[in-house]
Design a protein around this motif. Structure first.
Motif, mmCIF file in Angstrom:
data_model
loop_
_atom_site.group_PDB
_atom_site.id
_atom_site.type_symbol
_atom_site.label_atom_id
_atom_site.label_comp_id
_atom_site.label_asym_id
_atom_site.label_seq_id
_atom_site.Cartn_x
_atom_site.Cartn_y
_atom_site.Cartn_z
ATOM 1 N N ARG A 7 0.707 11.372 0.721
ATOM 2 C CA ARG A 7 -0.009 10.980 2.572
ATOM 3 C C ARG A 7 -0.804 10.428 2.156
ATOM 4 O O ARG A 7 -2.310 10.745 1.301
ATOM 5 N N CYS A 8 -1.536 9.559 3.046
ATOM 6 C CA CYS A 8 -3.114 8.907 2.909
ATOM 7 C C CYS A 8 -3.432 10.240 4.252
ATOM 8 O O CYS A 8 -2.869 10.031 5.277
ATOM 9 N N LYS A 9 -4.684 10.364 3.942
ATOM 10 C CA LYS A 9 -5.254 10.913 4.211
ATOM 11 C C LYS A 9 -6.176 10.044 5.303
ATOM 12 O O LYS A 9 -6.554 10.593 6.699
ATOM 13 N N ASP A 10 -6.615 8.360 5.772
ATOM 14 C CA ASP A 10 -7.221 8.072 6.258
ATOM 15 C C ASP A 10 -6.047 7.896 7.294
ATOM 16 O O ASP A 10 -6.257 7.586 7.972
ATOM 17 N N CYS A 11 -4.632 7.104 6.990
ATOM 18 C CA CYS A 11 -3.508 6.279 8.103
ATOM 19 C C CYS A 11 -2.769 7.123 8.277
ATOM 20 O O CYS A 11 -1.837 7.125 8.966
ATOM 21 N N HIS A 12 -2.963 8.647 7.529
ATOM 22 C CA HIS A 12 -1.113 9.627 7.544
ATOM 23 C C HIS A 12 -0.182 8.856 7.503
ATOM 24 O O HIS A 12 0.804 9.889 7.498
ATOM 25 N N SER A 34 -0.683 0.514 2.749
ATOM 26 C CA SER A 34 -1.117 0.376 4.321
ATOM 27 C C SER A 34 -2.463 -0.137 4.202
ATOM 28 O O SER A 34 -2.919 -0.847 4.860
ATOM 29 N N CYS A 35 -3.306 0.676 3.704
ATOM 30 C CA CYS A 35 -4.550 0.944 4.603
ATOM 31 C C CYS A 35 -6.039 0.102 2.625
ATOM 32 O O CYS A 35 -6.978 0.788 3.264
ATOM 33 N N GLN A 36 -5.110 0.739 1.796
ATOM 34 C CA GLN A 36 -6.037 0.610 0.327
ATOM 35 C C GLN A 36 -6.709 1.931 0.208
ATOM 36 O O GLN A 36 -7.828 1.354 -0.662
#
Ligand SMILES: [Zn+2]
Length: 130
Positions: A7-12, A34-36
């Protein structure tokens, strides 16, 4: 080939990445598609001892037979699993055999699951990435 879910902590966003090997996973700087972002947390799925066989068992299972299955009776579950395995003529592996043996001995699926070494997953990624 190991596949890990993150799970991306920035864009979830939740996504999974596959690696050639565990070493490859360690060497690779995993990034969010998604957001690198590299600010990821690895998700540990709850592993059930039947998960890997689930699809196969569903395919083997005769629905009318399953209908008569008492989920609260480990012995009948064990017997059914053994019958399906022997009818399929497939070797479902030593773990499957052990599970069936223990079900037939009357042990609860929960207790078997807890004692099986399936939780030997690596600890989640924490720290080190930022
Ligand atoms: Zn992201």
């Amino acid at each position: 080939m190991p596949i890990y879910e993150f799970r991306c902590k920035d864009c979830h966003r939740v996504f999974s990445l596959s690696y050639n090997s565990y070493a490859d996973y360690e060497d690779t700087n995993s990034v969010c598609p998604s957001c690198q972002s590299t600010n990821l947390s690895r998700l540990i799925r709850k592993v059930s001892f039947m998960t890997s066989e689930e699809t196969r068992m569903e395919r083997l299972a005769d629905p009318s037979r399953l209908a008569g299955l008492d989920e609260n009776d480990p012995r009948s579950m064990g017997r059914l699993m053994r019958e399906m395995a022997s009818e399929a003529g497939e070797d479902l592996g030593p773990e499957f055999g052990e599970v069936v043996d223990r079900l037939e001995a009357g042990e609860s699926p929960e207790s078997i699951e807890q004692s099986m070494p399936l939780d030997s997953l690596d600890p989640p990624m924490g720290g080190g990435l930022g």
